[in-house]
Design a protein around this motif. Structure first.
Motif, mmCIF file in Angstrom:
data_model
loop_
_atom_site.group_PDB
_atom_site.id
_atom_site.type_symbol
_atom_site.label_atom_id
_atom_site.label_comp_id
_atom_site.label_asym_id
_atom_site.label_seq_id
_atom_site.Cartn_x
_atom_site.Cartn_y
_atom_site.Cartn_z
ATOM 1 N N LEU A 56 -9.242 35.666 -2.111
ATOM 2 C CA LEU A 56 -8.658 34.363 -1.802
ATOM 3 C C LEU A 56 -7.276 34.471 -1.169
ATOM 4 C CD1 LEU A 56 -9.669 32.312 -4.980
ATOM 5 C CD2 LEU A 56 -10.562 32.045 -2.653
ATOM 6 N N ALA A 57 -6.639 35.641 -1.272
ATOM 7 C CA ALA A 57 -5.292 35.802 -0.732
ATOM 8 C C ALA A 57 -5.247 35.526 0.768
ATOM 9 C CB ALA A 57 -4.779 37.214 -1.027
ATOM 10 N N TYR A 58 -6.338 35.754 1.463
ATOM 11 C CA TYR A 58 -6.370 35.537 2.919
ATOM 12 C C TYR A 58 -6.213 34.055 3.247
ATOM 13 C CZ TYR A 58 -7.934 36.036 7.764
ATOM 14 O OH TYR A 58 -7.995 36.020 9.136
ATOM 15 N N ASP A 59 -6.979 33.221 2.586
ATOM 16 C CA ASP A 59 -6.895 31.784 2.849
ATOM 17 C C ASP A 59 -5.632 31.172 2.266
ATOM 18 O OD1 ASP A 59 -9.448 31.269 4.260
ATOM 19 O OD2 ASP A 59 -10.323 31.973 2.386
ATOM 20 N N LEU A 60 -5.100 31.761 1.218
ATOM 21 C CA LEU A 60 -3.839 31.291 0.650
ATOM 22 C C LEU A 60 -2.639 31.829 1.415
ATOM 23 C CD1 LEU A 60 -4.661 31.718 -3.166
ATOM 24 C CD2 LEU A 60 -4.644 29.582 -1.843
ATOM 25 N N ILE A 81 -17.216 29.418 4.819
ATOM 26 C CA ILE A 81 -18.016 28.506 4.015
ATOM 27 C C ILE A 81 -17.049 27.635 3.225
ATOM 28 C CG2 ILE A 81 -19.732 28.274 2.186
ATOM 29 C CD1 ILE A 81 -20.880 30.948 2.964
ATOM 30 N N TYR A 82 -17.041 26.337 3.521
ATOM 31 C CA TYR A 82 -16.132 25.408 2.855
ATOM 32 C C TYR A 82 -14.682 25.899 2.895
ATOM 33 C CZ TYR A 82 -20.442 23.396 1.046
ATOM 34 O OH TYR A 82 -21.679 22.824 0.949
ATOM 35 N N LYS A 83 -14.223 26.228 4.066
ATOM 36 C CA LYS A 83 -12.844 26.654 4.324
ATOM 37 C C LYS A 83 -12.474 27.980 3.665
ATOM 38 C CE LYS A 83 -11.095 21.949 4.960
ATOM 39 N NZ LYS A 83 -10.068 20.955 4.551
#
Length: 724
Positions: free
Chosen positions: A331-335, A427-429
């Motif tokens: 999740l660090a990539y999208d955060l 997938i879903y952002k």
């Protein structure tokens, strides 16, 4: 503390007392030599000659008695053979059963004789060490080599075990013939791949192996696992082991080991790209990869007590934490947060750490198991402990080899899997690409493992632990260790005794007790450090060196190959996977062949030199820097470090004080902390040097490796004669 001479006398078989080494007399003689040399009454040459003659006499007495007893055993077997022939003509079930037990009785007496030889070997080894220490000579090395290699040496009779082999063969053949073969006329010679399964035969073979210090592939792999099969099997222990053994639980432990190693190395090919995508320098990959090791350094002591009570809960906890950690990593990539990335890797390193090692104690003319705790710094240690504590002795070595094989396979599959995850979609952002997919794949893997664990794992009973803890509290730990550690030594091959403090240069055998704190386990890092002899410190330095070299090679591979060769993630993954795949073939060659031809210390020194050559070849001196130069030098470093690890851990287990085999601050903790700290420093070095530019990364990170390797080689030369 009861002195060794007195303890040795207590362990002797009463009717054989006159045939044991006269340790007390020889110790007094060594003291007498020292006094005579001091006043000038004797010269050193005369002392060496007189002491050699005395040793020859003692060994001759032992060996001649051994041959005499072998003759008596052979005579008994011959008489039993006559009864066996008679039963062939007129079979009788009751008489066949009696004859089978009679053969086993001969086997038990042979085992008793082998223990006699082992105890004498301890005494000889200790008196040789005492002589070396008192006079500053390297007499042990000279004496063993000259006597063992001479065709008329009495030591040859012991090393070759010609008589023992004949007795074992006769017992095995006849027991095999007396078994119900359901009409088969085949003997043990017709089916050598299916050896006779009998506890007495297994115990004898194990005793002979210990005397000759023979090794094979499985033993060499077990050294890597830090699961050393030190004890001889007895019926009671096998019964307990079989009750505690659960195949699915063992399989879950091996699967845990595999997943953990995949988790460690799956991020290596893409860590630099991931760091760059989050706005950090590519060389921050060193911190990303090393975050797990950082967590292990601080978690190793505090979580160790938990696994004293359960295997199931530590595995559940580690699986949950690894699931959360890998999810955060993905999740660090999208955060867009490098902090979340590092925190996820840190969570993956907060693992429970403990391993249950088993050694043996010589009591009542039998070698019985005696258990000690050793703590380590990763989730894999719970797997080590389970194998040592709950797997039956007859398959423990295979399970240990399976542990190392799972580790090697995981090391190879991690980078290979990363190379396959070359895709990019959302997938879903939530982004799924080559940077985040390793985290998502491992999170799913640990979730599935957690479900499997909850369904199939069977928690073994812990009554053995309680009984052994009680036994340990009532026993005399130091003197038991003096015997037990000696029994695990090669016959007359070690001048470095684990009992540095116990043997003591105490010349008075009447000394009974030492203060409680002087014979208990270390209670702090400082007290543990005080127990480290020069030989142990050198082995810890070598372990530090090999882990540092491997971490530098693996962690910076993506940055280096991208800068010099413009390799893609797939190529880096293939390179790392190929390195991992060398582990098992190299161990097969070393464990099955090389270790049977050379001493461990010789393999150790040769591997260090090969590692040094690999480091030197890795430097970017010749322009342009070529792919063959990098690949060949990297292969040399990796393979030599793998060989070093197994030999180093084997030597470390021999030269370390028995006081470091118990308690929290033990030898296992020290060695693993040395390796973990090496990984942390290596990864930190990559990140720090990276700020000077990627063009300087390779040479500046290799320079510490070169200096540490040279230091370890010099230290090995300094302690070479104490490494047996």
């Amino acid at each position: 503390m009861v002195a060794f001479g007195k303890k040795l006398k207590e362990r002797q078989i009463e009717e054989w007392q006159g045939y044991y080494i006269n340790y007390k007399l020889m110790k007094k003689k060594v003291k007498q030599y020292a006094q005579q040399i001091q006043v000038g009454a004797q010269d050193r040459r005369h002392v060496l000659k007189d002491f050699s003659r005395m040793l020859d006499t003692q060994i001759e007495k032992i060996v001649l008695f051994l041959l005499e007893q072998q003759g008596l055993l052979a005579s008994r077997i011959a008489k039993l053979g006559e009864k066996h022939e008679a039963l062939q003509q007129q079979p009788d079930i009751s008489q066949i059963s009696e004859l089978r037990e009679a053969y086993r009785a001969v086997g038990r007496d042979l085992l008793k004789l082998l223990f006699f030889v082992e105890i004498n070997a301890i005494g000889l080894r200790k008196i040789l060490k005492k002589f070396d220490k008192r006079f500053g000579y390297r007499f042990t090395d000279y004496y063993v080599k000259t006597r063992a290699n001479h065709p008329y040496s009495q030591l040859q009779q012991v090393f070759k075990h010609v008589g023992v082999g004949a007795v074992v063969g006769a017992i095995s053949r006849n027991l095999g013939d007396l078994q119900d073969r359901q009409g088969s006329y085949l003997s043990i010679y017709d089916q050598p791949a299916l050896p006779l399964q009998d506890p007495v035969i297994d115990a004898i073979k194990a005793a002979v192996d210990r005397l000759t210090h023979s090794t094979n592939f499985l033993h060499f792999l077990a050294q890597h696992a830090l699961i050393m099969q030190e004890e001889l099997p007895i019926a009671i222990e096998e019964h307990v082991d079989d009750q505690k053994y659960h195949f699915m639980s063992l399989l879950l432990n091996l699967a845990n080991t595999f997943l953990y190693m995949v988790n460690t190395y799956i991020v290596v090919p893409t860590a630099d790209n991931y760091s760059t995508s989050l706005g950090a320098a590519a060389t921050v990959c060193g911190v990303v990869i090393g975050a797990m090791a950082v967590a292990q350094v601080f978690s190793s002591v505090y979580f160790s007590a938990w696994s004293n009570k359960s295997y199931y809960k530590p595995l559940i906890f580690s699986s949950i934490v690894l699931f959360v950690g890998n999810t955060m990593y993905a999740l660090a990539y999208d955060l867009d947060s490098i902090a979340v990335l590092l925190l996820g890797r840190l969570l993956c390193g907060l693992m429970l750490v403990s391993v249950f090692m088993d050694v043996s104690v010589f009591m009542d003319d039998k070698l019985v198991p005696h258990y000690t705790w050793r703590k380590f710094g990763s989730a894999r240690a719970v797997n080590r402990r389970y194998i040592s504590d709950c797997v039956p002795l007859k398959i423990r070595m295979q399970a240990s080899a399976g542990f190392v094989s799972a580790s090697a396979l995981g090391m190879a599959c991690g980078p290979a899997l990363a190379g396959l995850l070359q895709t990019n979609f959302k997938i879903y952002k939530i982004t799924f690409n080559e940077d985040t997919l390793p985290g998502w794949v491992m999170a799913i893997g640990w979730l599935l493992y957690l479900v499997w664990l909850c369904i199939s794992f069977k928690e073994p009973a812990h009554e053995t632990e309680e009984s052994n803890n009680q036994q340990e509290s009532n026993a005399e730990p130091e003197e038991n260790d003096a015997i037990e550690k000696g029994l695990a030594q090669p016959l007359l091959l070690s001048s470095e005794d684990k009992q540095e403090e116990e043997d003591g240069d105490q010349d008075n055998d009447a000394s009974e007790e030492a203060p409680e704190e002087s014979r208990g386990p270390a209670t702090s890092i400082r007290s543990a450090y005080r127990l480290l002899t020069p030989s142990v410190k050198v082995q810890l330095l070598i372990y530090f060196m090999l882990k540092y070299v491997m971490e530098i090679l693996l962690s910076e591979s993506s940055v280096v190959t991208t800068y010099y060769f413009s390799w893609s993630t797939s190529k880096v993954a293939i390179f790392l996977a190929c390195l991992g795949l060398t582990v098992l073939p190299v161990n097969i060659v070393v464990g099955s062949y090389i270790s049977n031809m050379f001493e461990d210390r010789q393999i150790l020194l040769a591997s260090e030199i090969v590692c040094l050559i690999g480091i030197l070849l890795s430097f970017n001196i010749i322009i342009p820097y070529s792919v063959p130069q990098y690949v060949c030098s990297g292969l040399l470093m990796f393979v030599s470090a793998e060989v070093l690890e197994g030999v180093n851990l084997a030597l470390l287990s021999r030269v370390m004080s028995s006081r470091l085999s118990r308690g929290t601050y033990n030898g296992g903790l020290l060695s693993t902390e040395a390796g973990t700290i090496a990984r942390v420093i290596a990864d930190g070095t990559i990140t720090l040097v990276g700020y000077l530019g990627e063009s300087k990364l390779l040479n500046l990170t290799l320079l510490p490796s070169l200096l540490i390797c040279i230091s370890s080689i010099m230290a090995t030369f300094f302690t070479y004669n104490s490494l047996y």
